[in-house]
Motif scaffolding. Structure first.
Motif, PDB file in Angstrom:
ATOM      1  N   TYR A 147      -5.290   0.642  -4.079  1.00  0.00           N
ATOM      2  CA  TYR A 147      -5.806  -0.123  -2.947  1.00  0.00           C
ATOM      3  C   TYR A 147      -6.607  -1.326  -3.436  1.00  0.00           C
ATOM      4  O   TYR A 147      -6.445  -2.449  -2.932  1.00  0.00           O
ATOM      5  CB  TYR A 147      -6.685   0.766  -2.065  1.00  0.00           C
ATOM      6  N   VAL A 148      -7.471  -1.099  -4.419  1.00  0.00           N
ATOM      7  CA  VAL A 148      -8.264  -2.198  -4.962  1.00  0.00           C
ATOM      8  C   VAL A 148      -7.352  -3.249  -5.591  1.00  0.00           C
ATOM      9  O   VAL A 148      -7.567  -4.458  -5.422  1.00  0.00           O
ATOM     10  CB  VAL A 148      -9.288  -1.663  -5.975  1.00  0.00           C
ATOM     11  N   ASP A 149      -6.334  -2.816  -6.307  1.00  0.00           N
ATOM     12  CA  ASP A 149      -5.399  -3.772  -6.895  1.00  0.00           C
ATOM     13  C   ASP A 149      -4.721  -4.611  -5.814  1.00  0.00           C
ATOM     14  O   ASP A 149      -4.555  -5.835  -5.961  1.00  0.00           O
ATOM     15  CB  ASP A 149      -4.330  -3.039  -7.711  1.00  0.00           C
ATOM     16  N   ALA A 150      -4.320  -3.970  -4.712  1.00  0.00           N
ATOM     17  CA  ALA A 150      -3.678  -4.707  -3.625  1.00  0.00           C
ATOM     18  C   ALA A 150      -4.618  -5.740  -3.021  1.00  0.00           C
ATOM     19  O   ALA A 150      -4.193  -6.835  -2.627  1.00  0.00           O
ATOM     20  CB  ALA A 150      -3.196  -3.735  -2.542  1.00  0.00           C
TER      21      ALA A 150
ATOM     22  N   GLU B 268      -1.521   6.070   8.830  1.00  0.00           N
ATOM     23  CA  GLU B 268      -0.800   6.810   7.797  1.00  0.00           C
ATOM     24  C   GLU B 268      -1.503   6.702   6.454  1.00  0.00           C
ATOM     25  O   GLU B 268      -1.605   7.695   5.708  1.00  0.00           O
ATOM     26  CB  GLU B 268       0.635   6.294   7.699  1.00  0.00           C
ATOM     27  N   LEU B 269      -1.987   5.514   6.129  1.00  0.00           N
ATOM     28  CA  LEU B 269      -2.726   5.350   4.880  1.00  0.00           C
ATOM     29  C   LEU B 269      -3.978   6.225   4.881  1.00  0.00           C
ATOM     30  O   LEU B 269      -4.238   6.963   3.912  1.00  0.00           O
ATOM     31  CB  LEU B 269      -3.118   3.881   4.695  1.00  0.00           C
ATOM     32  N   VAL B 270      -4.745   6.157   5.950  1.00  0.00           N
ATOM     33  CA  VAL B 270      -5.971   6.950   6.037  1.00  0.00           C
ATOM     34  C   VAL B 270      -5.654   8.435   5.954  1.00  0.00           C
ATOM     35  O   VAL B 270      -6.389   9.204   5.306  1.00  0.00           O
ATOM     36  CB  VAL B 270      -6.742   6.616   7.335  1.00  0.00           C
ATOM     37  N   ALA B 271      -4.571   8.847   6.573  1.00  0.00           N
ATOM     38  CA  ALA B 271      -4.205  10.269   6.555  1.00  0.00           C
ATOM     39  C   ALA B 271      -3.966  10.766   5.132  1.00  0.00           C
ATOM     40  O   ALA B 271      -4.356  11.892   4.774  1.00  0.00           O
ATOM     41  CB  ALA B 271      -2.968  10.504   7.421  1.00  0.00           C
TER      42      ALA B 271
ATOM     43  N   ASP C 238       3.470   6.227  -5.387  1.00  0.00           N
ATOM     44  CA  ASP C 238       3.246   6.362  -6.823  1.00  0.00           C
ATOM     45  C   ASP C 238       2.154   7.378  -7.113  1.00  0.00           C
ATOM     46  O   ASP C 238       2.287   8.217  -8.016  1.00  0.00           O
ATOM     47  CB  ASP C 238       2.881   5.005  -7.421  1.00  0.00           C
ATOM     48  N   ALA C 239       1.057   7.327  -6.338  1.00  0.00           N
ATOM     49  CA  ALA C 239      -0.045   8.269  -6.550  1.00  0.00           C
ATOM     50  C   ALA C 239       0.407   9.704  -6.311  1.00  0.00           C
ATOM     51  O   ALA C 239       0.062  10.618  -7.078  1.00  0.00           O
ATOM     52  CB  ALA C 239      -1.216   7.919  -5.634  1.00  0.00           C
ATOM     53  N   LEU C 240       1.179   9.929  -5.255  1.00  0.00           N
ATOM     54  CA  LEU C 240       1.650  11.274  -4.949  1.00  0.00           C
ATOM     55  C   LEU C 240       2.673  11.759  -5.976  1.00  0.00           C
ATOM     56  O   LEU C 240       2.764  12.956  -6.264  1.00  0.00           O
ATOM     57  CB  LEU C 240       2.269  11.298  -3.549  1.00  0.00           C
TER      58      LEU C 240
ATOM     59  N   LEU D 221       0.826  -1.204   0.000  1.00  0.00           N
ATOM     60  CA  LEU D 221       0.000   0.000   0.000  1.00  0.00           C
ATOM     61  C   LEU D 221       0.866   1.263   0.000  1.00  0.00           C
ATOM     62  O   LEU D 221       0.539   2.252  -0.659  1.00  0.00           O
ATOM     63  CB  LEU D 221      -0.924   0.007   1.207  1.00  0.00           C
ATOM     64  N   ALA D 222       1.964   1.230   0.754  1.00  0.00           N
ATOM     65  CA  ALA D 222       2.850   2.397   0.807  1.00  0.00           C
ATOM     66  C   ALA D 222       3.432   2.707  -0.565  1.00  0.00           C
ATOM     67  O   ALA D 222       3.557   3.882  -0.951  1.00  0.00           O
ATOM     68  CB  ALA D 222       3.970   2.156   1.821  1.00  0.00           C
TER      69      ALA D 222
END
Length: 404
Positions: free
Chosen positions: A303-306, A338-341, A284-286, A278-279
Protein backbone atom coordinates in the motif's frame (compact mmCIF):
# COMPACT_ATOMS: atom_id res chain seq x y z
CA UNK A 1 -33.65 38.69 28.60
CA UNK A 2 -34.41 41.61 26.29
CA UNK A 3 -35.75 41.12 22.77
CA UNK A 4 -32.45 42.38 21.37
CA UNK A 5 -30.43 39.95 23.49
CA UNK A 6 -32.72 37.07 22.53
CA UNK A 7 -32.31 37.86 18.83
CA UNK A 8 -28.53 38.01 19.23
CA UNK A 9 -28.50 34.66 21.02
CA UNK A 10 -30.57 33.06 18.29
CA UNK A 11 -28.25 34.50 15.67
CA UNK A 12 -25.25 33.09 17.50
CA UNK A 13 -26.91 29.68 17.73
CA UNK A 14 -27.75 29.71 14.02
CA UNK A 15 -24.19 30.68 13.13
CA UNK A 16 -22.89 27.81 15.25
CA UNK A 17 -25.32 25.41 13.53
CA UNK A 18 -24.08 26.51 10.12
CA UNK A 19 -20.44 26.07 11.16
CA UNK A 20 -21.18 22.58 12.54
CA UNK A 21 -23.02 21.53 9.38
CA UNK A 22 -20.31 22.92 7.11
CA UNK A 23 -17.58 21.23 9.14
CA UNK A 24 -19.15 17.82 8.63
CA UNK A 25 -19.86 18.34 4.93
CA UNK A 26 -16.43 19.75 4.11
CA UNK A 27 -14.75 16.85 5.91
CA UNK A 28 -16.85 14.21 4.16
CA UNK A 29 -17.04 15.61 0.63
CA UNK A 30 -14.37 18.25 0.27
CA UNK A 31 -14.85 21.99 -0.01
CA UNK A 32 -15.41 22.14 -3.77
CA UNK A 33 -18.15 19.51 -3.72
CA UNK A 34 -20.25 21.31 -1.09
CA UNK A 35 -22.51 24.21 -1.98
CA UNK A 36 -23.98 26.90 0.23
CA UNK A 37 -27.36 25.27 -0.40
CA UNK A 38 -25.98 21.95 0.92
CA UNK A 39 -24.87 23.64 4.13
CA UNK A 40 -28.19 25.44 4.46
CA UNK A 41 -30.16 22.21 4.04
CA UNK A 42 -28.01 20.39 6.59
CA UNK A 43 -28.56 23.21 9.08
CA UNK A 44 -32.27 23.46 8.36
CA UNK A 45 -32.25 26.95 6.86
CA UNK A 46 -32.67 28.43 3.40
CA UNK A 47 -29.74 29.36 1.18
CA UNK A 48 -30.23 33.10 1.67
CA UNK A 49 -30.22 32.47 5.43
CA UNK A 50 -26.56 31.50 5.23
CA UNK A 51 -25.66 34.90 3.78
CA UNK A 52 -27.09 36.67 6.83
CA UNK A 53 -24.15 35.24 8.76
CA UNK A 54 -21.39 34.78 6.15
CA UNK A 55 -20.42 36.82 3.14
CA UNK A 56 -19.77 33.75 1.01
CA UNK A 57 -18.74 30.09 1.17
CA UNK A 58 -15.08 31.02 1.58
CA UNK A 59 -15.89 33.09 4.67
CA UNK A 60 -17.83 30.13 6.08
CA UNK A 61 -14.84 27.87 5.42
CA UNK A 62 -12.54 30.29 7.22
CA UNK A 63 -14.69 30.14 10.34
CA UNK A 64 -14.91 26.34 10.11
CA UNK A 65 -11.15 25.93 9.82
CA UNK A 66 -10.28 28.45 12.51
CA UNK A 67 -12.88 26.89 14.82
CA UNK A 68 -11.26 23.49 14.32
CA UNK A 69 -7.83 24.88 15.15
CA UNK A 70 -9.36 26.62 18.14
CA UNK A 71 -10.78 23.35 19.48
CA UNK A 72 -7.33 21.75 19.22
CA UNK A 73 -5.75 24.71 20.98
CA UNK A 74 -8.29 24.60 23.80
CA UNK A 75 -7.87 20.86 24.36
CA UNK A 76 -4.08 21.17 24.28
CA UNK A 77 -4.14 23.99 26.80
CA UNK A 78 -6.46 22.01 29.07
CA UNK A 79 -4.19 18.96 28.93
CA UNK A 80 -0.98 20.87 29.59
CA UNK A 81 -2.26 23.19 32.33
CA UNK A 82 -0.72 22.20 35.69
CA UNK A 83 -3.27 20.72 38.07
CA UNK A 84 -1.05 21.27 41.09
CA UNK A 85 0.23 24.84 41.59
CA UNK A 86 3.20 23.46 43.57
CA UNK A 87 4.10 20.99 40.85
CA UNK A 88 7.51 21.83 39.38
CA UNK A 89 7.42 19.37 36.50
CA UNK A 90 5.01 16.80 35.20
CA UNK A 91 5.89 13.15 35.78
CA UNK A 92 7.75 11.57 32.87
CA UNK A 93 5.22 10.86 30.16
CA UNK A 94 2.39 12.46 32.11
CA UNK A 95 1.96 15.41 29.78
CA UNK A 96 2.01 13.19 26.71
CA UNK A 97 -0.62 10.91 28.21
CA UNK A 98 -2.85 13.82 29.19
CA UNK A 99 -2.44 15.53 25.81
CA UNK A 100 -3.22 12.36 23.87
CA UNK A 101 -6.31 11.71 26.01
CA UNK A 102 -7.63 15.23 25.40
CA UNK A 103 -7.05 15.08 21.65
CA UNK A 104 -8.65 11.65 21.36
CA UNK A 105 -11.69 12.88 23.27
CA UNK A 106 -11.96 15.78 20.82
CA UNK A 107 -11.63 13.46 17.81
CA UNK A 108 -14.46 11.26 19.05
CA UNK A 109 -16.70 14.16 20.06
CA UNK A 110 -15.90 16.42 17.07
CA UNK A 111 -14.45 14.15 14.38
CA UNK A 112 -14.01 16.77 11.67
CA UNK A 113 -12.09 19.19 13.91
CA UNK A 114 -8.94 17.16 13.41
CA UNK A 115 -8.98 17.11 9.60
CA UNK A 116 -10.82 20.00 7.98
CA UNK A 117 -8.12 22.55 8.66
CA UNK A 118 -5.49 20.31 7.03
CA UNK A 119 -7.11 19.58 3.69
CA UNK A 120 -9.15 22.68 2.92
CA UNK A 121 -6.63 25.41 3.75
CA UNK A 122 -5.75 25.99 0.11
CA UNK A 123 -9.23 27.37 -0.48
CA UNK A 124 -8.86 30.11 2.15
CA UNK A 125 -8.10 33.74 1.49
CA UNK A 126 -4.35 34.48 1.83
CA UNK A 127 -4.73 36.23 5.18
CA UNK A 128 -6.69 33.29 6.59
CA UNK A 129 -4.14 30.84 5.19
CA UNK A 130 -1.36 32.67 7.00
CA UNK A 131 -3.31 32.69 10.25
CA UNK A 132 -4.07 28.98 10.06
CA UNK A 133 -0.45 28.16 9.19
CA UNK A 134 0.81 30.26 12.10
CA UNK A 135 -1.47 28.63 14.64
CA UNK A 136 -0.99 25.13 13.26
CA UNK A 137 2.79 25.50 13.39
CA UNK A 138 2.55 26.68 16.99
CA UNK A 139 0.42 23.65 17.87
CA UNK A 140 2.76 21.15 16.22
CA UNK A 141 5.74 22.80 17.90
CA UNK A 142 4.07 22.58 21.31
CA UNK A 143 3.12 18.95 20.83
CA UNK A 144 6.60 18.10 19.56
CA UNK A 145 8.21 19.77 22.57
CA UNK A 146 5.99 17.73 24.89
CA UNK A 147 6.90 14.50 23.11
CA UNK A 148 10.61 15.33 23.27
CA UNK A 149 10.45 15.77 27.05
CA UNK A 150 9.55 12.09 27.23
CA UNK A 151 11.79 11.12 24.30
CA UNK A 152 14.78 13.50 24.29
CA UNK A 153 16.58 11.40 21.67
CA UNK A 154 14.15 12.61 19.00
CA UNK A 155 14.97 15.53 16.74
CA UNK A 156 12.39 18.25 16.31
CA UNK A 157 11.66 16.92 12.80
CA UNK A 158 11.19 13.37 14.08
CA UNK A 159 8.83 14.56 16.80
CA UNK A 160 6.87 16.52 14.22
CA UNK A 161 6.51 13.37 12.08
CA UNK A 162 5.07 11.46 15.03
CA UNK A 163 2.68 14.29 15.89
CA UNK A 164 1.42 14.44 12.31
CA UNK A 165 0.85 10.68 12.45
CA UNK A 166 -1.14 11.01 15.67
CA UNK A 167 -3.25 13.71 14.03
CA UNK A 168 -3.99 11.27 11.21
CA UNK A 169 -5.05 8.59 13.68
CA UNK A 170 -7.47 11.09 15.20
CA UNK A 171 -8.67 12.33 11.81
CA UNK A 172 -9.40 8.78 10.65
CA UNK A 173 -12.75 8.96 12.44
CA UNK A 174 -14.11 10.95 9.48
CA UNK A 175 -13.10 8.58 6.66
CA UNK A 176 -15.22 5.54 7.45
CA UNK A 177 -18.67 4.60 8.67
CA UNK A 178 -17.76 1.90 11.16
CA UNK A 179 -19.61 2.66 14.36
CA UNK A 180 -18.51 1.56 17.81
CA UNK A 181 -19.19 2.97 21.26
CA UNK A 182 -17.49 6.25 22.16
CA UNK A 183 -15.64 4.73 25.10
CA UNK A 184 -14.28 1.89 22.96
CA UNK A 185 -13.31 4.32 20.19
CA UNK A 186 -11.38 6.43 22.69
CA UNK A 187 -9.58 3.35 24.02
CA UNK A 188 -8.60 2.14 20.56
CA UNK A 189 -7.43 5.52 19.27
CA UNK A 190 -5.58 6.40 22.47
CA UNK A 191 -3.72 3.08 22.39
CA UNK A 192 -2.94 3.47 18.66
CA UNK A 193 -1.71 7.03 19.21
CA UNK A 194 0.48 5.87 22.06
CA UNK A 195 2.06 3.20 19.89
CA UNK A 196 2.70 5.76 17.16
CA UNK A 197 4.49 8.00 19.63
CA UNK A 198 6.73 5.07 20.49
CA UNK A 199 7.97 4.55 16.93
CA UNK A 200 11.64 5.31 16.30
CA UNK A 201 11.82 7.36 13.08
CA UNK A 202 14.72 6.38 10.90
CA UNK A 203 15.28 3.10 12.75
CA UNK A 204 15.00 1.14 9.51
CA UNK A 205 17.61 1.68 6.84
CA UNK A 206 16.51 4.44 4.44
CA UNK A 207 15.24 3.05 1.19
CA UNK A 208 15.91 4.82 -2.09
CA UNK A 209 12.95 6.61 -3.64
CA UNK A 210 10.80 4.33 -5.72
CA UNK A 211 11.57 5.03 -9.38
CA UNK A 212 8.97 6.61 -11.57
CA UNK A 213 8.06 4.58 -14.65
CA UNK A 214 10.86 4.91 -17.18
CA UNK A 215 8.51 4.36 -20.09
CA UNK A 216 6.28 6.76 -21.93
CA UNK A 217 2.71 5.49 -22.32
CA UNK A 218 2.20 4.40 -25.90
CA UNK A 219 -1.51 5.02 -26.10
CA UNK A 220 -3.05 8.46 -25.95
CA UNK A 221 -5.50 7.19 -23.35
CA UNK A 222 -2.70 6.20 -20.98
CA UNK A 223 -0.93 9.50 -21.60
CA UNK A 224 -4.10 11.31 -20.58
CA UNK A 225 -4.42 9.21 -17.42
CA UNK A 226 -0.79 9.79 -16.45
CA UNK A 227 -1.08 13.53 -16.93
CA UNK A 228 -4.47 13.77 -15.22
CA UNK A 229 -3.32 11.79 -12.21
CA UNK A 230 -0.38 14.14 -11.70
CA UNK A 231 -2.47 17.28 -12.19
CA UNK A 232 -5.29 16.11 -9.91
CA UNK A 233 -2.76 15.27 -7.17
CA UNK A 234 -0.97 18.62 -7.50
CA UNK A 235 -3.95 20.98 -7.85
CA UNK A 236 -7.08 19.05 -6.94
CA UNK A 237 -9.69 17.73 -9.35
CA UNK A 238 -11.85 20.85 -9.42
CA UNK A 239 -8.91 23.16 -10.21
CA UNK A 240 -7.92 21.16 -13.32
CA UNK A 241 -9.74 21.77 -16.58
CA UNK A 242 -9.95 19.72 -19.75
CA UNK A 243 -7.69 22.25 -21.47
CA UNK A 244 -5.07 21.69 -18.75
CA UNK A 245 -5.18 17.95 -19.35
CA UNK A 246 -4.96 18.37 -23.10
CA UNK A 247 -2.02 20.77 -22.84
CA UNK A 248 -0.16 18.31 -20.61
CA UNK A 249 -0.22 15.68 -23.37
CA UNK A 250 0.13 18.04 -26.31
CA UNK A 251 -3.42 17.98 -27.65
CA UNK A 252 -6.35 20.37 -27.65
CA UNK A 253 -8.56 20.08 -24.59
CA UNK A 254 -11.70 18.91 -26.46
CA UNK A 255 -9.64 16.09 -27.99
CA UNK A 256 -9.61 14.44 -24.56
CA UNK A 257 -13.28 13.61 -25.19
CA UNK A 258 -12.25 11.23 -27.96
CA UNK A 259 -10.93 8.95 -25.24
CA UNK A 260 -13.15 9.81 -22.24
CA UNK A 261 -16.74 11.04 -22.28
CA UNK A 262 -16.16 13.54 -19.45
CA UNK A 263 -13.61 14.85 -16.98
CA UNK A 264 -15.20 12.83 -14.20
CA UNK A 265 -14.73 9.66 -16.27
CA UNK A 266 -11.00 10.46 -16.31
CA UNK A 267 -11.08 10.69 -12.52
CA UNK A 268 -12.90 7.35 -12.32
CA UNK A 269 -10.27 5.71 -14.54
CA UNK A 270 -7.45 7.10 -12.37
CA UNK A 271 -9.14 5.70 -9.25
CA UNK A 272 -9.68 2.34 -10.95
CA UNK A 273 -5.99 2.14 -11.86
CA UNK A 274 -5.15 2.71 -8.21
CA UNK A 275 -7.58 -0.03 -7.16
CA UNK A 276 -6.05 -2.46 -9.66
CA UNK A 277 -2.56 -1.73 -8.34
CA UNK A 278 -3.73 -2.38 -4.77
CA UNK A 279 -5.49 -5.60 -5.82
CA UNK A 280 -2.25 -6.93 -7.26
CA UNK A 281 -0.52 -6.15 -3.96
CA UNK A 282 -3.21 -8.02 -2.04
CA UNK A 283 -2.92 -11.08 -4.30
CA UNK A 284 0.86 -11.09 -3.91
CA UNK A 285 0.65 -10.78 -0.12
CA UNK A 286 -1.84 -13.64 0.13
CA UNK A 287 0.17 -15.80 -2.26
CA UNK A 288 3.62 -15.50 -0.68
CA UNK A 289 2.92 -14.46 2.93
CA UNK A 290 4.25 -17.01 5.39
CA UNK A 291 1.65 -16.31 8.06
CA UNK A 292 -0.90 -13.63 9.02
CA UNK A 293 1.84 -11.37 10.42
CA UNK A 294 3.77 -11.58 7.18
CA UNK A 295 0.65 -11.08 5.06
CA UNK A 296 -0.22 -7.94 7.00
CA UNK A 297 3.29 -6.54 6.69
CA UNK A 298 3.20 -7.19 2.95
CA UNK A 299 -0.21 -5.54 2.65
CA UNK A 300 1.13 -2.45 4.40
CA UNK A 301 4.29 -2.40 2.31
CA UNK A 302 2.45 -2.73 -1.00
CA UNK A 303 0.00 0.00 0.00
CA UNK A 304 2.79 2.41 0.90
CA UNK A 305 4.58 1.61 -2.35
CA UNK A 306 1.40 2.34 -4.31
CA UNK A 307 1.13 5.70 -2.58
CA UNK A 308 4.70 6.70 -3.28
CA UNK A 309 5.25 5.38 -6.79
CA UNK A 310 2.26 7.06 -8.45
CA UNK A 311 -0.21 9.83 -7.65
CA UNK A 312 -3.14 7.57 -8.61
CA UNK A 313 -3.84 6.36 -5.09
CA UNK A 314 -3.44 9.80 -3.52
CA UNK A 315 -6.09 11.03 -5.97
CA UNK A 316 -8.30 8.03 -5.26
CA UNK A 317 -8.17 8.57 -1.50
CA UNK A 318 -8.84 12.32 -1.60
CA UNK A 319 -12.16 14.06 -1.11
CA UNK A 320 -12.11 14.79 -4.88
CA UNK A 321 -13.69 11.35 -5.19
CA UNK A 322 -16.94 12.99 -4.14
CA UNK A 323 -17.25 14.22 -7.74
CA UNK A 324 -17.92 10.62 -8.75
CA UNK A 325 -21.59 9.60 -8.55
CA UNK A 326 -23.93 6.70 -9.18
CA UNK A 327 -22.62 3.29 -10.17
CA UNK A 328 -19.06 4.57 -10.51
CA UNK A 329 -19.06 5.78 -6.90
CA UNK A 330 -20.45 2.48 -5.70
CA UNK A 331 -17.75 0.65 -7.65
CA UNK A 332 -15.00 2.69 -6.00
CA UNK A 333 -16.55 2.11 -2.58
CA UNK A 334 -16.73 -1.61 -3.26
CA UNK A 335 -13.04 -1.66 -4.15
CA UNK A 336 -12.21 0.10 -0.90
CA UNK A 337 -14.41 -2.22 1.16
CA UNK A 338 -12.69 -5.24 -0.36
CA UNK A 339 -9.26 -3.85 0.45
CA UNK A 340 -10.25 -3.07 4.03
CA UNK A 341 -11.79 -6.53 4.40
CA UNK A 342 -8.45 -8.19 3.55
CA UNK A 343 -6.64 -6.02 6.09
CA UNK A 344 -9.29 -6.69 8.75
CA UNK A 345 -9.07 -10.43 8.15
CA UNK A 346 -5.28 -10.43 8.52
CA UNK A 347 -5.39 -8.18 11.59
CA UNK A 348 -7.91 -10.42 13.34
CA UNK A 349 -5.73 -13.41 12.57
CA UNK A 350 -2.91 -11.61 14.35
CA UNK A 351 -5.18 -10.27 17.13
CA UNK A 352 -8.14 -12.68 17.43
CA UNK A 353 -9.39 -10.80 20.49
CA UNK A 354 -10.42 -7.88 18.29
CA UNK A 355 -14.02 -7.59 17.18
CA UNK A 356 -14.48 -6.98 13.46
CA UNK A 357 -15.57 -3.38 14.05
CA UNK A 358 -12.58 -2.69 16.31
CA UNK A 359 -10.22 -4.11 13.68
CA UNK A 360 -11.87 -1.97 11.00
CA UNK A 361 -11.35 1.18 13.08
CA UNK A 362 -7.64 0.38 13.44
CA UNK A 363 -7.27 -0.48 9.75
CA UNK A 364 -8.84 2.81 8.70
CA UNK A 365 -6.57 4.63 11.14
CA UNK A 366 -3.50 2.96 9.65
CA UNK A 367 -4.57 3.70 6.09
CA UNK A 368 -5.23 7.33 7.01
CA UNK A 369 -1.73 7.70 8.47
CA UNK A 370 -0.22 6.51 5.19
CA UNK A 371 -2.57 8.58 3.02
CA UNK A 372 -2.05 11.76 5.01
CA UNK A 373 1.70 11.67 5.49
CA UNK A 374 2.34 10.79 1.85
CA UNK A 375 0.92 14.20 0.92
CA UNK A 376 2.11 16.24 3.91
CA UNK A 377 4.77 18.55 2.51
CA UNK A 378 6.71 19.02 5.73
CA UNK A 379 7.51 15.29 5.94
CA UNK A 380 7.33 14.16 2.28
CA UNK A 381 11.04 14.78 1.65
CA UNK A 382 12.34 12.55 4.44
CA UNK A 383 14.88 10.06 3.01
CA UNK A 384 13.47 7.11 4.95
CA UNK A 385 9.81 7.95 4.44
CA UNK A 386 8.86 4.61 2.93
CA UNK A 387 10.21 2.63 5.89
CA UNK A 388 8.79 5.16 8.34
CA UNK A 389 5.31 4.98 6.87
CA UNK A 390 5.36 1.20 7.07
CA UNK A 391 6.53 1.34 10.69
CA UNK A 392 3.88 3.89 11.66
CA UNK A 393 1.03 1.95 10.05
CA UNK A 394 2.17 -1.28 11.69
CA UNK A 395 2.33 0.54 15.03
CA UNK A 396 -1.30 1.64 14.61
CA UNK A 397 -2.22 -1.99 13.92
CA UNK A 398 -0.10 -3.22 16.86
CA UNK A 399 1.99 -5.47 14.64
CA UNK A 400 5.76 -5.76 15.18
CA UNK A 401 7.78 -4.15 12.40
CA UNK A 402 9.77 -6.29 10.02
CA UNK A 403 11.10 -5.82 6.53
CA UNK A 404 7.98 -5.34 4.38
Amino acid sequence: MSTQATTAARGSDRRAQLVAAATTLFAERGYESVSVEDVAAAAGVTGPGVYRHFEDKQALLAEVVLAGVGHLEQRSAAALAPTDPDQVAAPAGGEVTALLAELVALAVARPAAAVVWRWTGGHLAPADQREVARRAHALLTTWGDVVRVQRPELSAADAELLCWAVMSVLGSTTVHRTRIGSARARDLLRAAGGRVLGVQPGAAAPTPPLPAPAWTPGSRREQILEASSRLFAERGYHAVGIDDIGAAVGIAGPSVYRHFPSKVSVLVAVCQRAAERLALGVLDALRVGRDAHDVLRRLVGSYVDALLVSPDLRVGMSTDRAAVTGADREGLRRNQRELVAHWVWALREVHPELAAADAAVLVHAGLTVANDLARTRSVAGRPGLRAELVALVLAVLDVPSAQA
